[in-house]
Design an enzyme around this catalytic site. Structure first.
Site, PDB file in Angstrom:
ATOM      1  N   LYS A   1      -4.865  -8.357  12.290  1.00  0.00           N
ATOM      2  CA  LYS A   1      -4.833  -6.927  12.008  1.00  0.00           C
ATOM      3  C   LYS A   1      -6.257  -6.467  11.706  1.00  0.00           C
ATOM      4  O   LYS A   1      -6.879  -6.939  10.753  1.00  0.00           O
ATOM      5  CB  LYS A   1      -3.917  -6.661  10.819  1.00  0.00           C
ATOM      6  CG  LYS A   1      -3.776  -5.182  10.484  1.00  0.00           C
ATOM      7  CD  LYS A   1      -2.776  -4.979   9.354  1.00  0.00           C
ATOM      8  CE  LYS A   1      -2.608  -3.517   9.016  1.00  0.00           C
ATOM      9  NZ  LYS A   1      -1.668  -3.330   7.902  1.00  0.00           N
TER      10      LYS A   1
ATOM     11  N   CYS B   1       0.802  -1.237   0.000  1.00  0.00           N
ATOM     12  CA  CYS B   1       0.000   0.000   0.000  1.00  0.00           C
ATOM     13  C   CYS B   1       0.831   1.282   0.000  1.00  0.00           C
ATOM     14  O   CYS B   1       0.359   2.317  -0.445  1.00  0.00           O
ATOM     15  CB  CYS B   1      -1.024  -0.006   1.127  1.00  0.00           C
ATOM     16  SG  CYS B   1      -0.363  -0.286   2.760  1.00  0.00           S
TER      17      CYS B   1
ATOM     18  N   ARG C   1     -10.098  -0.869   3.618  1.00  0.00           N
ATOM     19  CA  ARG C   1      -9.354  -2.122   3.755  1.00  0.00           C
ATOM     20  C   ARG C   1     -10.185  -3.235   4.417  1.00  0.00           C
ATOM     21  O   ARG C   1      -9.662  -4.225   4.889  1.00  0.00           O
ATOM     22  CB  ARG C   1      -8.080  -1.890   4.569  1.00  0.00           C
ATOM     23  CG  ARG C   1      -7.213  -0.719   4.098  1.00  0.00           C
ATOM     24  CD  ARG C   1      -5.736  -1.039   4.211  1.00  0.00           C
ATOM     25  NE  ARG C   1      -4.871   0.129   4.204  1.00  0.00           N
ATOM     26  CZ  ARG C   1      -4.555   0.846   3.112  1.00  0.00           C
ATOM     27  NH1 ARG C   1      -5.065   0.524   1.936  1.00  0.00           N
ATOM     28  NH2 ARG C   1      -3.734   1.877   3.222  1.00  0.00           N
TER      29      ARG C   1
ATOM     30  N   LYS D   1      -2.827  -6.046  16.048  1.00  0.00           N
ATOM     31  CA  LYS D   1      -2.738  -4.626  15.691  1.00  0.00           C
ATOM     32  C   LYS D   1      -4.141  -4.095  15.450  1.00  0.00           C
ATOM     33  O   LYS D   1      -4.860  -4.726  14.684  1.00  0.00           O
ATOM     34  CB  LYS D   1      -1.870  -4.497  14.436  1.00  0.00           C
ATOM     35  CG  LYS D   1      -1.685  -3.073  13.959  1.00  0.00           C
ATOM     36  CD  LYS D   1      -0.832  -3.034  12.691  1.00  0.00           C
ATOM     37  CE  LYS D   1      -0.635  -1.574  12.270  1.00  0.00           C
ATOM     38  NZ  LYS D   1       0.118  -1.433  11.046  1.00  0.00           N
TER      39      LYS D   1
ATOM     40  N   SER E   1      -0.423   4.352  15.277  1.00  0.00           N
ATOM     41  CA  SER E   1      -0.290   5.813  15.198  1.00  0.00           C
ATOM     42  C   SER E   1      -1.400   6.560  15.932  1.00  0.00           C
ATOM     43  O   SER E   1      -1.139   7.534  16.640  1.00  0.00           O
ATOM     44  CB  SER E   1      -0.252   6.234  13.726  1.00  0.00           C
ATOM     45  OG  SER E   1      -1.437   5.811  13.060  1.00  0.00           O
TER      46      SER E   1
END
Ligand SMILES: [Zn+2]
Length: 322
Positions: free
Chosen positions: A195, A122, A217, A248, A274
């Site tokens: 994820k 990506c 996604r 994650k 993040s």
């Protein structure tokens, strides 16, 4: 025995005794520091949505990695910002891409720092999706060949651990096969097995310049509502040859980490992403939270849930506090 014979506060009366009975320990050796590498020289460009995180060119990255290692942090996770992007993400498996150049330079300059490389398309595709695209669909099987090529290119450049984050089915096996065929049977795979399709990745999209041009996604990453599905993902990745598994994001999914810790003996990593980082930093800047305190508390929670390894943008700051 109950009160007044039993008094829970006896073991909390001062820091020395609290340290004696502490159940969860945090040290720099538990952390991995994610870093973003771009082409050019002399670059250290702050990512506005992730204060104190930067795009580094290879030369400045090497200097920064030296200070990471000096803090006792065992490794870094590398993301690449390529010069150009196309539909096939061909800069991802270019032997002279930023991640490959960074691995070569870091191996030459710094001893005993684990280089973990993110494998996903990506950051390298013009449409910002994690694989090849046909119409609105992200194609699974043709993407595997490209991910495998990318992994091999990283291993050849000196990557110590390959970390696929794409969530295509079968990618761990594809990567294991190509590594073994080319003499890299000792290179471990850290699989982003669990994820979730998370809103907490928002700031990273700016950092990695990887926002999808259309759609999202959700057709490959997991539904945040699911936990049984995580068991299936983990079992598949272990069967395909994964050495370490990742959950994650970390903070909103502590129950998933705990559940997997109880079900599998494989080492577990958790990625404090993040958005988890930026939310705490922002609240700290506003004076609404005591940042050093919640930083350590958030990381302790991830360890207490059962993670062996924590990937975190706080790695350096937290190491200074410990
Ligand atoms: Zn991706």
């Amino acid at each position: 025995m109950t009160y007044p014979v039993t008094r829970m506060r006896r073991l909390r009366m001062n820091e020395t005794i609290r340290r004696m009975v502490r159940e969860t320990h945090l040290s720099p050796s538990h952390f991995i520091y994610p870093m973003f590498v771009c082409p050019g020289t002399g670059i250290k460009k702050e990512i506005s949505s992730m204060p104190d995180n930067y795009h580094w060119s290879v030369d400045t990255l090497v200097e920064e990695a030296r200070s990471v290692k000096a803090l006792g942090i065992p490794g870094i996770l590398l993301f690449g910002i390529p010069k150009g992007k196309d539909e096939q993400g061909s800069s991802a498996y270019d032997d002279h891409g930023p991640v490959q150049e960074a691995c070569r330079a870091l191996k030459r300059e710094i001893k005993d720092l684990m280089l973990i490389t993110d494998v996903c398309l990506c950051e390298y595709t013009s449409h910002g999706h994690c694989g090849l695209v046909q119409g609105e669909e992200i194609l699974n099987d043709p993407t595997l060949d490209l991910l495998a090529k990318m992994a091999l290119s990283h291993a050849k450049a000196g990557a110590d651990i390959i970390a696929p984050s794409d969530m295509m089915d079968g990618r761990v096996a594809a990567i294991r096969t190509i590594l073994d065929r080319n003499g890299y049977s000792n290179t471990p795979i850290l699989s982003y097995a669990v994820k979730y399709a998370s809103g907490y990745y928002g700031p990273f999209r700016e950092a990695a310049e990887s926002a999808p041009a259309f759609g999202d996604r959700r057709s490959h990453q997991m539904d945040p509502a699911n936990v049984r599905e995580a068991i299936r993902e983990v079992e598949l990745d272990i069967d395909e040859g994964a050495d370490i598994l990742m959950v994650k994001p970390a903070g909103p999914y502590l129950d998933v980490i705990r559940m997997l810790r109880e079900r599998t003996p494989i080492p577990l990593a958790a990625y404090q992403v993040s958005g988890e980082y930026s939310a705490l930093v922002a609240a700290g800047r506003l004076g609404w939270l005591d940042l050093p305190r919640v930083m350590i508390e958030s990381l302790t929670g991830i360890r207490r849930a059962g993670a062996d390894i924590i990937l975190t943008y706080f790695a350096k700051e937290a190491s200074k506090l410990l």
